[in-house]
Scaffold this active site. Sequence first.
Site, PDB file in Angstrom:
ATOM      1  N   ASP A  26       0.897  -1.070  -0.025  1.00 43.91           N
ATOM      2  CA  ASP A  26       0.215   0.193   0.340  1.00 43.91           C
ATOM      3  C   ASP A  26       1.208   1.773  -0.029  1.00 43.91           C
ATOM      4  OD1 ASP A  26      -2.437   1.251  -0.006  1.00 43.91           O
ATOM      5  OD2 ASP A  26      -2.769   1.271   2.340  1.00 43.91           O
ATOM      6  N   HIS A  43       2.299   3.214  -9.069  1.00 47.95           N
ATOM      7  CA  HIS A  43       1.695   1.670  -9.367  1.00 47.95           C
ATOM      8  C   HIS A  43       3.345   1.258  -9.467  1.00 47.95           C
ATOM      9  CE1 HIS A  43      -1.285   2.778  -7.403  1.00 47.95           C
ATOM     10  NE2 HIS A  43      -2.665   2.577  -8.630  1.00 47.95           N
ATOM     11  N   LEU A 137      10.846 -21.049  -4.295  1.00 49.07           N
ATOM     12  CA  LEU A 137       9.691 -20.259  -3.528  1.00 49.07           C
ATOM     13  C   LEU A 137       8.384 -20.110  -3.879  1.00 49.07           C
ATOM     14  CD1 LEU A 137       8.902 -17.526  -1.351  1.00 49.07           C
ATOM     15  CD2 LEU A 137       9.751 -16.385  -3.423  1.00 49.07           C
TER      16      LEU A 137
HETATM   17  C1  IPE Z   1      -5.297  -2.804  -0.068  1.00 51.03           C
HETATM   18  O1  IPE Z   1      -5.183  -1.781  -0.429  1.00 51.03           O
HETATM   19  C2  IPE Z   1      -5.513  -3.246  -1.783  1.00 51.03           C
HETATM   20  C3  IPE Z   1      -4.065  -3.610  -2.167  1.00 51.03           C
HETATM   21  C4  IPE Z   1      -3.191  -3.371  -2.293  1.00 51.03           C
HETATM   22  C5  IPE Z   1      -4.819  -4.240  -3.380  1.00 51.03           C
HETATM   23  P1  IPE Z   1      -5.964   0.036  -0.226  1.00 51.03           P
HETATM   24  O2  IPE Z   1      -5.555   0.618  -1.037  1.00 51.03           O
HETATM   25  O3  IPE Z   1      -7.255  -1.076  -1.953  1.00 51.03           O
HETATM   26  O4  IPE Z   1      -6.830  -0.765   0.810  1.00 51.03           O
HETATM   27  P2  IPE Z   1      -8.040   0.884   1.092  1.00 51.03           P
HETATM   28  O5  IPE Z   1      -9.230   1.244   0.345  1.00 51.03           O
HETATM   29  O6  IPE Z   1      -6.643   1.935   1.245  1.00 51.03           O
HETATM   30  O7  IPE Z   1      -8.465   0.048   3.103  1.00 51.03           O
HETATM   31  C1  IPE Z   2      -1.289   0.135  -3.405  1.00 54.77           C
HETATM   32  O1  IPE Z   2      -1.537   1.583  -3.052  1.00 54.77           O
HETATM   33  C2  IPE Z   2      -1.797  -0.696  -5.033  1.00 54.77           C
HETATM   34  C3  IPE Z   2      -2.686  -0.996  -4.011  1.00 54.77           C
HETATM   35  C4  IPE Z   2      -4.168  -1.051  -4.109  1.00 54.77           C
HETATM   36  C5  IPE Z   2      -3.322  -1.695  -6.297  1.00 54.77           C
HETATM   37  P1  IPE Z   2      -2.481   2.699  -3.423  1.00 54.77           P
HETATM   38  O2  IPE Z   2      -2.678   2.717  -4.415  1.00 54.77           O
HETATM   39  O3  IPE Z   2      -3.449   2.348  -2.931  1.00 54.77           O
HETATM   40  O4  IPE Z   2      -1.451   3.614  -2.584  1.00 54.77           O
HETATM   41  P2  IPE Z   2      -2.457   4.653  -1.796  1.00 54.77           P
HETATM   42  O5  IPE Z   2      -3.353   4.252  -0.444  1.00 54.77           O
HETATM   43  O6  IPE Z   2      -3.471   5.433  -2.606  1.00 54.77           O
HETATM   44  O7  IPE Z   2      -1.298   5.268  -1.099  1.00 54.77           O
HETATM   45 MG    MG Z   3      -3.833   2.034  -0.809  1.00 53.89          MG
END
Ligand code: IPE
Ligand code: IPE
Ligand code: MG
Length: 246
Positions: A26, A43, A137
């Site tokens: 995240d 990303h 792995l």
């Molecule tokens: C969780 O992250 C999903 C992934 C890392 C794929 P999100 O960014 O979607 O989660 P929330 O919305 O903050 O809970």
């Molecule tokens: C995690 O990073 C990637 C996915 C959920 C696919 P985010 O896109 O959720 O990044 P934030 O939480 O907005 O910083």
């Molecule tokens: Mg996120």
Amino acid sequence: MARKAPVNSPVLDPRRLPRHIAVIMDGNGRWARRRGLPRAAGHQAGMASVRALVRACDELAVPVLTLYAFSTENWKRPPAEVRFLMSLLIEFLRREIDELHRRNVRLGLLGRRDGVPATVLKAIDRGMAQTAANTGLRLNFAFNYGGRREILDAVEAWNRQTRRPPLTEENFAKFLYTAGLPDPDLLIRTSGEMRLSNFLLWQLAYAEIVVTPVLWPDFRKKHLLAALTEYQQRERRFGGVEAVHA
Ligand code: IPE
Ligand code: IPE
Ligand code: MG
């Protein structure tokens, strides 16, 4: 090919590494925003973190690594971002699959296939077929994954059986996407958020949770080692009164 012996580390006990590490990757959006870049750049940058983590887990001889890459709730994001995340998995596999194969990594997918574009499924299926016989792995991508959906899918799969096994915890786990894999011992979440976001709800019942403020695109081997050090300092009791060492 036999697994490598775990790397000696002055701080880590190689006999007490997690059998399964699950990671909620995240913070990509925040990483990009801090740089004045579009979310997609975060990303994209996160791919290098995936590469570094996979290498490190391979070197440490961690048996299973599961990466949360796209949740069933992530469809709520703008269509362009969803498309980008889909294409990124294809790009990752195109760039990395040969090295993964050389490292004896076996690729797995946790999640629902419906709704995922055929091009993405094709790339995953090819990667899984190429690495199916590997014994190193186990690298799972949780993609179009939702923990609640997984539990309902398991109930449906159980219900479809003509001779249904009694619903013990052990039997039920055989119908989950993770059938045959150990539950995660360690959950790492980056970017400071203290929630599960529908990840591995059944399997994380007794996982140790390490939340780091590091944003996913900045996550490197040293952060993994820090999380493992913290993990090894935890006392796991599983409801009992004594520490249990796996
Ligand atoms: C969780 O992250 C999903 C992934 C890392 C794929 P999100 O960014 O979607 O989660 P929330 O919305 O903050 O809970
Ligand atoms: C995690 O990073 C990637 C996915 C959920 C696919 P985010 O896109 O959720 O990044 P934030 O939480 O907005 O910083
Ligand atoms: Mg996120």
